[in-house]
Design an enzyme around this catalytic site. Structure first.
Site, PDB file in Angstrom:
ATOM      1  N   HIS A 270       4.711  -0.742  -0.663  1.00 27.87           N
ATOM      2  CA  HIS A 270       6.085  -1.194  -0.588  1.00 27.87           C
ATOM      3  C   HIS A 270       7.111  -0.195  -0.653  1.00 27.87           C
ATOM      4  CE1 HIS A 270       9.505  -3.550  -2.635  1.00 27.87           C
ATOM      5  NE2 HIS A 270       8.997  -4.541  -1.977  1.00 27.87           N
TER       6      HIS A 270
ATOM      7  N   ASP B 106       3.009 -10.560  -0.219  1.00 29.83           N
ATOM      8  CA  ASP B 106       2.614 -11.331   1.003  1.00 29.83           C
ATOM      9  C   ASP B 106       1.098 -11.206   1.066  1.00 29.83           C
ATOM     10  OD1 ASP B 106       5.130 -11.776   1.785  1.00 29.83           O
ATOM     11  OD2 ASP B 106       5.517 -10.058   2.365  1.00 29.83           O
TER      12      ASP B 106
HETATM   13  N1  CMC Z   1      -1.041   0.658   5.549  1.00 28.76           N
HETATM   14  C1  CMC Z   1      -1.373   1.767   5.893  1.00 28.76           C
HETATM   15  N2  CMC Z   1      -0.624   2.938   5.544  1.00 28.76           N
HETATM   16  C2  CMC Z   1       0.592   2.589   4.973  1.00 28.76           C
HETATM   17  C3  CMC Z   1       1.132   1.425   4.729  1.00 28.76           C
HETATM   18  C4  CMC Z   1       0.122   0.348   4.924  1.00 28.76           C
HETATM   19  N3  CMC Z   1       0.328  -1.075   4.850  1.00 28.76           N
HETATM   20  N4  CMC Z   1       2.163   1.409   4.008  1.00 28.76           N
HETATM   21  C5  CMC Z   1       2.524   2.711   4.192  1.00 28.76           C
HETATM   22  N5  CMC Z   1       1.571   3.212   4.457  1.00 28.76           N
HETATM   23  C6  CMC Z   1       1.473   4.930   4.735  1.00 28.76           C
HETATM   24  C7  CMC Z   1       2.568   5.300   5.816  1.00 28.76           C
HETATM   25  O1  CMC Z   1       1.861   5.568   7.017  1.00 28.76           O
HETATM   26  C8  CMC Z   1       3.195   6.568   5.265  1.00 28.76           C
HETATM   27  O2  CMC Z   1       2.007   7.832   5.456  1.00 28.76           O
HETATM   28  P1  CMC Z   1       2.599   9.264   5.508  1.00 28.76           P
HETATM   29  O3  CMC Z   1       3.170   9.486   4.564  1.00 28.76           O
HETATM   30  O4  CMC Z   1       1.124   9.845   5.923  1.00 28.76           O
HETATM   31  O5  CMC Z   1       3.333   9.249   6.981  1.00 28.76           O
HETATM   32  C9  CMC Z   1       3.073   6.476   3.629  1.00 28.76           C
HETATM   33  O6  CMC Z   1       2.098   5.222   3.603  1.00 28.76           O
HETATM   34  C10 CMC Z   1       4.616   5.856   3.406  1.00 28.76           C
HETATM   35  O7  CMC Z   1       4.870   4.865   4.308  1.00 28.76           O
HETATM   36  P2  CMC Z   1       6.329   4.522   4.719  1.00 28.76           P
HETATM   37  O8  CMC Z   1       6.349   3.764   5.992  1.00 28.76           O
HETATM   38  O9  CMC Z   1       7.204   5.727   4.871  1.00 28.76           O
HETATM   39  O10 CMC Z   1       6.906   3.667   3.392  1.00 28.76           O
HETATM   40  P3  CMC Z   1       8.120   2.863   3.592  1.00 28.76           P
HETATM   41  O11 CMC Z   1       8.712   2.542   2.149  1.00 28.76           O
HETATM   42  O12 CMC Z   1       9.191   3.284   4.590  1.00 28.76           O
HETATM   43  O13 CMC Z   1       7.610   1.391   3.967  1.00 28.76           O
HETATM   44  C11 CMC Z   1       6.666  -0.892   3.886  1.00 28.76           C
HETATM   45  C12 CMC Z   1       7.277   0.397   2.921  1.00 28.76           C
HETATM   46  C13 CMC Z   1       6.467  -2.002   2.990  1.00 28.76           C
HETATM   47  C14 CMC Z   1       7.904  -1.311   5.060  1.00 28.76           C
HETATM   48  C15 CMC Z   1       5.166  -0.481   4.393  1.00 28.76           C
HETATM   49  O14 CMC Z   1       4.569  -0.122   3.176  1.00 28.76           O
HETATM   50  C16 CMC Z   1       4.562  -1.496   5.232  1.00 28.76           C
HETATM   51  O15 CMC Z   1       4.924  -1.276   6.533  1.00 28.76           O
HETATM   52  N6  CMC Z   1       3.811  -2.324   4.695  1.00 28.76           N
HETATM   53  C17 CMC Z   1       3.115  -3.156   5.509  1.00 28.76           C
HETATM   54  C18 CMC Z   1       4.095  -4.605   5.631  1.00 28.76           C
HETATM   55  C19 CMC Z   1       4.366  -5.298   4.297  1.00 28.76           C
HETATM   56  O16 CMC Z   1       3.268  -5.523   3.837  1.00 28.76           O
HETATM   57  N7  CMC Z   1       5.639  -5.523   4.314  1.00 28.76           N
HETATM   58  C20 CMC Z   1       5.930  -6.468   2.838  1.00 28.76           C
HETATM   59  C21 CMC Z   1       6.613  -5.807   2.023  1.00 28.76           C
HETATM   60  S1  CMC Z   1       6.739  -6.820   0.416  1.00 28.76           S
HETATM   61  C22 CMC Z   1       7.651  -8.330   0.846  1.00 28.76           C
HETATM   62  C23 CMC Z   1       9.192  -7.906   1.289  1.00 28.76           C
HETATM   63  O17 CMC Z   1       9.846  -7.647   0.258  1.00 28.76           O
HETATM   64  O18 CMC Z   1       9.647  -8.192   2.345  1.00 28.76           O
END
Ligand code: CMC
Length: 431
Positions: free
Chosen positions: A308, A366
């Site tokens: 998140h 989720d």
């Molecule tokens: N699985 C594997 N690696 C992950 C994941 C994951 N679910 N989420 C983040 N990472 C890694 C990512 O690869 C990155 O690694 P690095 O620093 O080595 O490049 C690091 O963690 C930080 O990730 P980010 O994408 O920069 O973080 P963000 O804050 O931009 O993204 C997120 C947040 C929710 C989009 C992301 O965690 C994700 O894609 N999760 C899966 C989708 C999901 O479950 N979304 C629902 C969110 S809660 C409901 C809502 O509010 O809508």
């Protein structure tokens, strides 16, 4: 506006600027850069808004480090346990928990707006039967502005109030009808003697040939899912609603924009993507393979329902959702549900893995919601529409807060331009 009690000093080149700072009631201090361009001729750059406060708000607060979510100061776990969705709606919209009389009046007002204009049925029938219900919802909610002209003037507080109630009241009917349409069953009209969650379940599962007896435990679980998703401060879809509304667009058009944004798999679409992932994993012995893929930089796969932007600890909503999943599956006699087993084991293995620990990736709301919804009989395509039904009150509360702020301005970000500078047009024969 919070008082500015201190300043931050920004120096670049020969320029030094004092920027006002605000101390919020909770959360980190905020540096006000709104006059930076006027005073220093520079922009700030923050794609994805990772360090940018876009508004002042009194509705919801998240402490991502602690895993805390407060609505008007009340912790989400207390609200999920002791309150119910329409009471939380009142709290989000009006700022305080209602008295018994206020709650009764609010429930009456919402219940009396649950029907949609009869002609809207024709609108549904214009879609292909295999349309995703989110596609139908984007269209139908946007089209509400063509049906409810008397609540589109955003400058009139009374019309804003009517639009808010209409949206909260009609959204379950619209989502249920989108579902009914895609499965080829007749739409079921709302029944005003039922509570919000029971009414939604009945509109989804009753058929003219056979009424649907709403199980109170399932209705409570449905209500809790609505409550847990009700608001989440300035997330992508809420910020979309705020940005769309900042131009003065009508509320139905703006909420349709929020629904469109919610659909994406990084946001509300994650509940559908998560259940599809759990099904694809299928058995616990395949979990290490999927964890390895999630950690592989060259593989775009991510563990859906994990991670998140704000929570760097357990999502407090996920804890309640996990407990609810156990209760619902036990009620339905499916404790040995293979998807739940995969989910629990995947959670355990991921949390024990240094990759997820170092990046502070925990299950989010989720991760378990889809298991409950599937057990209730919903197809995966309905998971995100149910999120949209729940989040409508959050969007509407944030929209009302923004529109009633006399300092509101149209949202208009700037950019770091790296394209061509001015150049002369070249005739096609000379290129
Ligand atoms: N699985 C594997 N690696 C992950 C994941 C994951 N679910 N989420 C983040 N990472 C890694 C990512 O690869 C990155 O690694 P690095 O620093 O080595 O490049 C690091 O963690 C930080 O990730 P980010 O994408 O920069 O973080 P963000 O804050 O931009 O993204 C997120 C947040 C929710 C989009 C992301 O965690 C994700 O894609 N999760 C899966 C989708 C999901 O479950 N979304 C629902 C969110 S809660 C409901 C809502 O509010 O809508």
């Amino acid at each position: 506006m919070a008082d500015s009690t201190k300043t931050a000093t920004l120096s670049f080149g020969d320029t030094t600027i004092e920027l006002p700072m605000y101390s919020p009631s909770a959360g980190p201090d905020v540096i006000d850069i709104s006059k930076l361009y006027a005073q220093g001729g520079v922009f700030t750059h923050d794609p994805g808004f990772t360090s940018t406060s876009s508004c002042e708000s009194t509705i919801t607060f998240i402490d991502g480090g602690k895993g805390e979510l407060l609505h008007r100061g009340y912790p989400i776990d207390q609200l999920a346990e002791k309150s119910h969705f329409l009471e939380v709606c009142y709290l989000l919209l009006y700022g305080e928990l209602p008295t018994a009389a206020q709650l009764e009046d609010f429930e009456f007002r919402v219940t009396r707006h649950t029907m949609v204009h009869e002609q809207m049925g024709n609108f549904f029938r214009g879609f292909r039967r295999d349309a995703h219900p989110m596609a139908v919802m984007v269209g139908v909610v946007g089209a509400m502005s063509a049906f409810y002209h008397d609540s589109t003037d955003v400058n009139d507080p009374w019309q804003r109030e009517v639009a808010a109630i209409r949206l909260i009241a009609k959204m379950p009917t619209i989502a249920a009808w989108a579902f009914k349409y895609t499965i080829g069953q007749p739409m079921v009209y709302p029944r005003n003697d039922l509570d919000y969650a029971s009414n939604f379940l009945r509109m989804c599962f009753a058929v003219p040939a056979e009424d649907y007896e709403v199980d109170p435990i399932l209705a409570r679980a449905m209500d809790r899912i609505f409550t847990l998703h009700a608001d989440h401060e300035q997330n992508a879809s809420t910020s979309t609603v705020r940005l769309a509304s900042s131009s003065g667009a009508n509320p139905f058009a703006c909420i349709a924009a929020g629904i469109a944004c919610l659909w994406g798999p990084a946001h509300g679409g994650a509940n559908q993507a998560c259940l599809e992932m759990l099904r694809e994993i299928g058995t616990v012995d395949r979990i290490p393979e999927f964890i390895a893929r999630a950690k592989d930089k060259n593989d775009p796969f991510r563990l859906m329902g994990f991670g998140h932007r704000v929570y760097k600890n357990f999502d407090p909503r996920a804890k309640v959702m996990k407990k609810s999943a156990d209760e619902v599956l036990e009620l339905l006699g499916v404790e040995n549900n293979p998807t739940l087993q995969v989910a629990k084991e995947l959670e355990a293995q991921a949390l024990a893995d240094p990759y997820f620990a170092e990046k502070k990736l925990f299950p989010n709301v989720d991760f378990y919601s889809g298991i409950i919804l599937e057990a209730m009989g919903f197809p995966t395509s309905m998971f995100t529409p149910i999120f949209a039904v729940s989040r409508t009150v959050g969007w509407v509360s944030q929209w009302k807060e923004m529109i009633s702020d006399p300092t509101m301005k149209i949202g208009r970000p700037r950019q770091l331009y790296t394209g061509s500078t001015a150049r002369d047009y070249v005739d096609v024969e000379d290129r």
